[in-house]
Design a protein around this motif. Structure first.
Motif, PDB file in Angstrom:
ATOM      1  N   MET A   1      -1.376  -6.807  69.519  1.00 56.19           N
ATOM      2  CA  MET A   1      -1.636  -7.333  70.829  1.00 56.19           C
ATOM      3  C   MET A   1      -1.455  -6.222  71.869  1.00 56.19           C
ATOM      4  O   MET A   1      -2.225  -6.128  72.805  1.00 56.19           O
ATOM      5  CB  MET A   1      -0.691  -8.503  71.102  1.00 56.19           C
ATOM      6  CG  MET A   1      -0.983  -9.205  72.393  1.00 56.19           C
ATOM      7  SD  MET A   1      -2.621  -9.898  72.537  1.00 56.19           S
ATOM      8  CE  MET A   1      -2.448 -11.361  71.605  1.00 56.19           C
ATOM      9  N   PHE A   2      -0.443  -5.398  71.683  1.00 59.07           N
ATOM     10  CA  PHE A   2      -0.208  -4.301  72.625  1.00 59.07           C
ATOM     11  C   PHE A   2      -1.405  -3.361  72.665  1.00 59.07           C
ATOM     12  O   PHE A   2      -1.812  -2.916  73.737  1.00 59.07           O
ATOM     13  CB  PHE A   2       1.059  -3.540  72.236  1.00 59.07           C
ATOM     14  CG  PHE A   2       1.358  -2.386  73.153  1.00 59.07           C
ATOM     15  CD1 PHE A   2       1.878  -2.612  74.410  1.00 59.07           C
ATOM     16  CD2 PHE A   2       1.095  -1.087  72.760  1.00 59.07           C
ATOM     17  CE1 PHE A   2       2.147  -1.548  75.267  1.00 59.07           C
ATOM     18  CE2 PHE A   2       1.363  -0.022  73.603  1.00 59.07           C
ATOM     19  CZ  PHE A   2       1.888  -0.258  74.862  1.00 59.07           C
ATOM     20  N   VAL A   3      -1.996  -3.089  71.501  1.00 61.25           N
ATOM     21  CA  VAL A   3      -3.147  -2.186  71.450  1.00 61.25           C
ATOM     22  C   VAL A   3      -4.340  -2.824  72.164  1.00 61.25           C
ATOM     23  O   VAL A   3      -5.113  -2.126  72.823  1.00 61.25           O
ATOM     24  CB  VAL A   3      -3.490  -1.810  69.994  1.00 61.25           C
ATOM     25  CG1 VAL A   3      -4.731  -0.944  69.930  1.00 61.25           C
ATOM     26  CG2 VAL A   3      -2.328  -1.066  69.352  1.00 61.25           C
ATOM     27  N   LEU A   6      -3.639  -2.282  75.771  1.00 60.05           N
ATOM     28  CA  LEU A   6      -3.783  -0.853  76.048  1.00 60.05           C
ATOM     29  C   LEU A   6      -5.252  -0.455  76.086  1.00 60.05           C
ATOM     30  O   LEU A   6      -5.640   0.423  76.866  1.00 60.05           O
ATOM     31  CB  LEU A   6      -3.024  -0.042  74.998  1.00 60.05           C
ATOM     32  CG  LEU A   6      -2.896   1.452  75.226  1.00 60.05           C
ATOM     33  CD1 LEU A   6      -2.175   1.740  76.537  1.00 60.05           C
ATOM     34  CD2 LEU A   6      -2.153   2.103  74.064  1.00 60.05           C
ATOM     35  N   ALA A   7      -6.083  -1.114  75.267  1.00 57.85           N
ATOM     36  CA  ALA A   7      -7.517  -0.821  75.265  1.00 57.85           C
ATOM     37  C   ALA A   7      -8.167  -1.192  76.588  1.00 57.85           C
ATOM     38  O   ALA A   7      -9.209  -0.640  76.945  1.00 57.85           O
ATOM     39  CB  ALA A   7      -8.198  -1.553  74.116  1.00 57.85           C
ATOM     40  N   PRO A  11     -10.370   2.507  77.230  1.00 55.48           N
ATOM     41  CA  PRO A  11     -11.421   1.843  76.458  1.00 55.48           C
ATOM     42  C   PRO A  11     -11.694   2.466  75.085  1.00 55.48           C
ATOM     43  O   PRO A  11     -12.192   1.783  74.188  1.00 55.48           O
ATOM     44  CB  PRO A  11     -12.657   1.970  77.359  1.00 55.48           C
ATOM     45  CG  PRO A  11     -12.117   2.134  78.733  1.00 55.48           C
ATOM     46  CD  PRO A  11     -10.825   2.887  78.561  1.00 55.48           C
ATOM     47  N   ALA A  12     -11.362   3.713  74.879  1.00 58.57           N
ATOM     48  CA  ALA A  12     -11.601   4.359  73.578  1.00 58.57           C
ATOM     49  C   ALA A  12     -10.754   3.722  72.474  1.00 58.57           C
ATOM     50  O   ALA A  12     -11.084   3.850  71.291  1.00 58.57           O
ATOM     51  CB  ALA A  12     -11.298   5.850  73.674  1.00 58.57           C
ATOM     52  N   ARG A  19      -8.227   2.708  67.294  1.00 53.73           N
ATOM     53  CA  ARG A  19      -7.406   1.496  67.336  1.00 53.73           C
ATOM     54  C   ARG A  19      -6.453   1.454  66.143  1.00 53.73           C
ATOM     55  O   ARG A  19      -5.268   1.155  66.280  1.00 53.73           O
ATOM     56  CB  ARG A  19      -8.300   0.263  67.354  1.00 53.73           C
ATOM     57  CG  ARG A  19      -7.528  -1.038  67.415  1.00 53.73           C
ATOM     58  CD  ARG A  19      -8.498  -2.225  67.387  1.00 53.73           C
ATOM     59  NE  ARG A  19      -7.800  -3.469  67.439  1.00 53.73           N
ATOM     60  CZ  ARG A  19      -7.446  -4.109  68.534  1.00 53.73           C
ATOM     61  NH1 ARG A  19      -7.744  -3.583  69.706  1.00 53.73           N
ATOM     62  NH2 ARG A  19      -6.817  -5.254  68.488  1.00 53.73           N
ATOM     63  N   GLY A  20      -6.980   1.775  64.959  1.00 56.26           N
ATOM     64  CA  GLY A  20      -6.139   1.783  63.761  1.00 56.26           C
ATOM     65  C   GLY A  20      -5.051   2.836  63.824  1.00 56.26           C
ATOM     66  O   GLY A  20      -3.901   2.583  63.432  1.00 56.26           O
TER      67      GLY A  20
END
Length: 91
Positions: A1-3, A6-7, A11-12, A19-20
């Protein structure tokens, strides 16, 4: 959820390998600290607890400071039958 949140700022990180990798790093850091020992893991847990409670305490302090301002008394009609206008004003 944090990622995911953060996205929204970066946006990258929304998908793909970035993301992984970000997720793996965010999991690996506390894992490594916990592997170093119980004391360091407990310290990290305390830091996270303070980091969560500090903004809440700031909101409470700001709210209490704001509540000390001018008071507003509602009329009896506003309380018993507020109507949609008062609801949209509050919103």
């Amino acid at each position: 959820m944090f990622v995911s949140y953060l996205a929204g700022l970066v946006p990258a990180l929304a998908d793909g390998w970035a993301r992984g990798l970000t997720t793996a790093v965010l999991i690996a850091i506390p894992m490594l600290i916990n592997c170093l020992g119980v004391r360091s893991g407990a310290a990290l847990s305390s830091i996270f607890a303070i980091a969560k409670l500090l903004p809440l305490a700031l909101l409470v302090a700001l709210g209490l400071g704001h509540a000390g301002g001018a008071s507003h008394t509602d009329s009896r009609a506003d309380v018993t039958a507020p109507g949609w206008g008062a609801w949209f004003t509050a919103l």
